[in-house]
Design a protein around this motif. Structure first.
Motif, mmCIF file in Angstrom:
data_model
loop_
_atom_site.group_PDB
_atom_site.id
_atom_site.type_symbol
_atom_site.label_atom_id
_atom_site.label_comp_id
_atom_site.label_asym_id
_atom_site.label_seq_id
_atom_site.Cartn_x
_atom_site.Cartn_y
_atom_site.Cartn_z
ATOM 1 N N PRO A 95 0.801 -1.229 0.000
ATOM 2 C CA PRO A 95 0.000 0.000 0.000
ATOM 3 C C PRO A 95 0.836 1.282 0.000
ATOM 4 C CG PRO A 95 -0.890 -1.577 1.577
ATOM 5 C CD PRO A 95 0.433 -2.124 1.114
ATOM 6 N N GLN A 96 2.104 1.198 0.384
ATOM 7 C CA GLN A 96 2.961 2.381 0.277
ATOM 8 C C GLN A 96 3.180 2.782 -1.179
ATOM 9 O OE1 GLN A 96 6.296 2.472 3.409
ATOM 10 N NE2 GLN A 96 5.851 0.302 3.238
ATOM 11 N N ASP A 110 -1.906 8.170 -9.716
ATOM 12 C CA ASP A 110 -3.352 8.396 -9.638
ATOM 13 C C ASP A 110 -4.052 7.070 -9.917
ATOM 14 O OD1 ASP A 110 -5.823 9.520 -9.437
ATOM 15 O OD2 ASP A 110 -5.783 10.488 -11.403
ATOM 16 N N VAL A 111 -4.148 6.244 -8.879
ATOM 17 C CA VAL A 111 -4.637 4.866 -9.032
ATOM 18 C C VAL A 111 -5.875 4.664 -8.173
ATOM 19 C CG1 VAL A 111 -4.081 2.429 -8.653
ATOM 20 C CG2 VAL A 111 -2.334 3.974 -9.547
ATOM 21 N N SER A 112 -6.891 4.039 -8.736
ATOM 22 C CA SER A 112 -8.098 3.688 -7.988
ATOM 23 C C SER A 112 -7.898 2.338 -7.328
ATOM 24 C CB SER A 112 -9.304 3.640 -8.925
ATOM 25 O OG SER A 112 -10.431 3.097 -8.269
ATOM 26 N N GLU A 113 -8.366 2.200 -6.086
ATOM 27 C CA GLU A 113 -8.146 0.949 -5.356
ATOM 28 C C GLU A 113 -8.813 -0.252 -6.017
ATOM 29 O OE1 GLU A 113 -11.370 3.271 -3.028
ATOM 30 O OE2 GLU A 113 -9.450 3.680 -4.004
ATOM 31 N N GLU A 114 -9.831 -0.019 -6.873
ATOM 32 C CA GLU A 114 -10.514 -1.145 -7.520
ATOM 33 C C GLU A 114 -9.591 -1.936 -8.435
ATOM 34 O OE1 GLU A 114 -11.818 1.853 -7.277
ATOM 35 O OE2 GLU A 114 -13.705 1.580 -6.176
ATOM 36 N N VAL A 115 -8.544 -1.301 -8.956
ATOM 37 C CA VAL A 115 -7.653 -1.993 -9.890
ATOM 38 C C VAL A 115 -6.329 -2.366 -9.234
ATOM 39 C CG1 VAL A 115 -8.694 -0.999 -11.957
ATOM 40 C CG2 VAL A 115 -6.835 0.229 -10.809
ATOM 41 N N CYS A 157 -2.029 1.596 -4.223
ATOM 42 C CA CYS A 157 -2.260 2.973 -3.788
ATOM 43 C C CYS A 157 -2.509 2.967 -2.288
ATOM 44 C CB CYS A 157 -3.439 3.602 -4.529
ATOM 45 S SG CYS A 157 -5.032 2.849 -4.176
ATOM 46 N N ALA A 158 -2.466 4.132 -1.685
ATOM 47 C CA ALA A 158 -2.612 4.221 -0.239
ATOM 48 C C ALA A 158 -3.951 3.668 0.227
ATOM 49 C CB ALA A 158 -2.453 5.676 0.209
ATOM 50 N N ASN A 159 -5.003 3.869 -0.567
ATOM 51 C CA ASN A 159 -6.329 3.383 -0.167
ATOM 52 C C ASN A 159 -6.398 1.861 -0.113
ATOM 53 O OD1 ASN A 159 -7.203 5.979 0.042
ATOM 54 N ND2 ASN A 159 -8.404 5.995 -1.849
ATOM 55 N N ALA A 160 -5.459 1.196 -0.776
ATOM 56 C CA ALA A 160 -5.449 -0.261 -0.754
ATOM 57 C C ALA A 160 -4.987 -0.819 0.584
ATOM 58 C CB ALA A 160 -4.553 -0.801 -1.878
ATOM 59 N N ALA A 161 -4.592 0.083 1.503
ATOM 60 C CA ALA A 161 -4.144 -0.378 2.820
ATOM 61 C C ALA A 161 -5.257 -1.087 3.575
ATOM 62 C CB ALA A 161 -3.634 0.812 3.638
ATOM 63 N N ALA A 200 -10.526 -5.508 4.990
ATOM 64 C CA ALA A 200 -11.577 -6.026 4.126
ATOM 65 C C ALA A 200 -11.466 -7.536 3.973
ATOM 66 C CB ALA A 200 -11.495 -5.347 2.749
ATOM 67 N N SER A 201 -10.238 -8.042 3.837
ATOM 68 C CA SER A 201 -10.053 -9.481 3.644
ATOM 69 C C SER A 201 -10.512 -10.268 4.860
ATOM 70 C CB SER A 201 -8.589 -9.786 3.336
ATOM 71 O OG SER A 201 -8.182 -9.135 2.152
ATOM 72 N N ALA A 202 -10.282 -9.729 6.051
ATOM 73 C CA ALA A 202 -10.774 -10.402 7.255
ATOM 74 C C ALA A 202 -12.297 -10.485 7.235
ATOM 75 C CB ALA A 202 -10.296 -9.657 8.496
#
Length: 432
Positions: free
Chosen positions: A146-147, A158-163, A230-234, A239-241
């Motif tokens: 996520p860093q 500029d990345v969306s967490e969906e991808v 991206c940072a939002n993917a942190a 979410a996985s839990a």
């Protein structure tokens, strides 16, 4: 007292500085561009032949790429596309310039992993990807961290967490749940598995309709693609839990492996994973999908101590995956086996007595798994890190040629050993 609002202000200030750095580093269009490579670099460092030999071959065949000559210069400079065209068309002393690639096999996968921060994982992943591209390979890099250091260094910010990997895992949860619900008698006992229902907050994101290619982004290197982070993917760990609670039968650790299996086997040659500094859902996906495990470590005692803890905890985590036996699709074995495991010393100073002593300790304990050639710490390496670039992207005219060559030689030796490890691993893969 400070709250989340203060943290948001600090981030806003930092983003301004980030934009300033990008403006200095990238092109005026705020896009990272790949430089051209001199005929001297192409001959001596990429094709490993005498520059005069290459010049003679180019002069004898006008159909070959001519490159460009800069103003007030005589040397020709070639794009990577032109270098690859030369590689395909030329043979030097009856030697093919194409890198080894066994026919009928998928891309070989390597995870760069260690939960010690500052071990150089992203630096190693970036340099190995760039070195492989210069070697003629088609590379897919996957940023699990996520860093997002690797993503930023590749020019994607500029990345969306969906991808990101999170999107791949959420998409896999939906598809695997649908597959399990369609199975009438999936349990070993013959009993029907319970029907699992996912909430609209998961199924309504539209992830299940995404194609495999939707997660893959091009970079400034024409033969390197990236699944970014991206940072939002942190929040993928949180979410996985939750996802595991929604469907305890879901083999979360195999999500990325299943995704990569849908990519045509000849689309790429090498797939390189940059792992986060922790053992979690993302890193377990990386190591489960990998054929080779590469473990970078600094040359100090505390790095050695942390690396020892890492392999112990990773061993326990991989052992725990055995409880999923019988719940995976046919042909999938949760007992993970690597074709090879390597320890790579980074930030190494040859004249430092402590570093040499720790290198001896690594060799004594982990040999033959220790890479022979550590990555040396040089001023050029430090400078490349400040500018979000690899040593291969830096123009040697920005410093003394010998300083640049010394830094590149260290990564070249490490990459050559990395490539040999992957070629050996390729032999152990089944044909597609």
């Amino acid at each position: 007292m400070f709250t989340y609002a203060d943290l948001a202000k600090l981030q806003a200030q930092s983003l301004k500085m980030q934009g300033h750095i990008r403006h200095q580093t990238y092109s005026p269009e705020m896009e990272k561009t790949l430089r051209r490579f001199s005929s001297w670099e192409v001959a001596e460092l990429i094709f490993k032949t005498n520059p005069s030999t290459l010049r003679g071959r180019l002069a004898a065949d006008p159909s070959l790429p001519e490159g460009q000559v800069e103003e007030e210069g005589r040397q020709r400079w070639y794009s990577l596309e032109e270098i690859n065209e030369l590689r395909r068309k030329l043979k030097i002393k009856n030697r093919s310039l194409m890198p080894p690639r066994p026919a009928g096999k998928r891309a070989v996968r390597a995870a760069i992993a260690n939960f010690k921060g500052g071990a150089g994982k992203s630096t190693v992943a970036l340099h190995f990807a760039h070195a492989a591209a210069l070697d003629g390979y088609r590379v897919l890099a996957v940023d699990f961290d996520p860093q997002a250091t690797l993503s930023h260094s590749m020019g994607l910010s500029d990345v969306s967490e969906e991808v990101t990997v999170w999107g791949i895992m959420a998409r896999d949860l939906i598809r695997e749940t649908e597959r399990m619900n369609a199975v009438q008698g999936g349990a070993e006992s013959g009993a029907t598995l319970p029907q699992r229902k996912l909430p609209a907050s998961v199924t309504g994101m539209g992830l299940s309709e995404l194609r495999a290619t939707d997660f893959i982004k091009p970079t400034s290197w024409p033969t390197i693609d990236l699944i970014p982070s991206c940072a939002n993917a942190a929040f993928v760990e949180f979410a996985s839990a939750q996802y595991r609670h929604l469907n305890p039968e879901w083999s979360f650790f195999a999500a990325v492996s299943r995704y990569l299996d849908t990519i045509p086997p000849d689309a790429y040659d090498l797939i390189i994973f940059d792992c986060p500094p922790a053992i979690g859902y993302q890193s377990m996906n990386a190591v489960f999908a990998a054929d080779v495990l590469y473990i970078p470590s600094g040359p100090g005692y505390w790095e050695y101590d942390s690396t020892t803890s890492f392999i112990g905890q990773l061993s326990e985590a991989l052992e725990d995956l055995g409880r999923f036996r019988g719940r995976l699709p046919s042909g999938t074995d949760p007992v993970k086996a690597f074709a090879d495991i390597k320890f790579l010393l980074t930030r190494f100073e040859p004249n430092n007595d402590l570093h040499r002593a720790m290198q001896s300790a690594f060799n004594q304990v982990f040999k033959p798994h220790v890479a022979e050639h550590p990555i040396e710490m040089t001023r050029a390496v430090e400078q490349s890190g400040r500018f979000l670039s690899s040593i291969y992207e830096m123009d040697y005219r920005q410093m003394t040629r010998e300083t640049w060559r010394r830094a590149r030689a260290s990564f070249d030796r490490a990459y050559d050993e990395f490539r040999a490890t992957l070629v050996d691993a390729w032999d152990k893969l089944e044909n597609e």
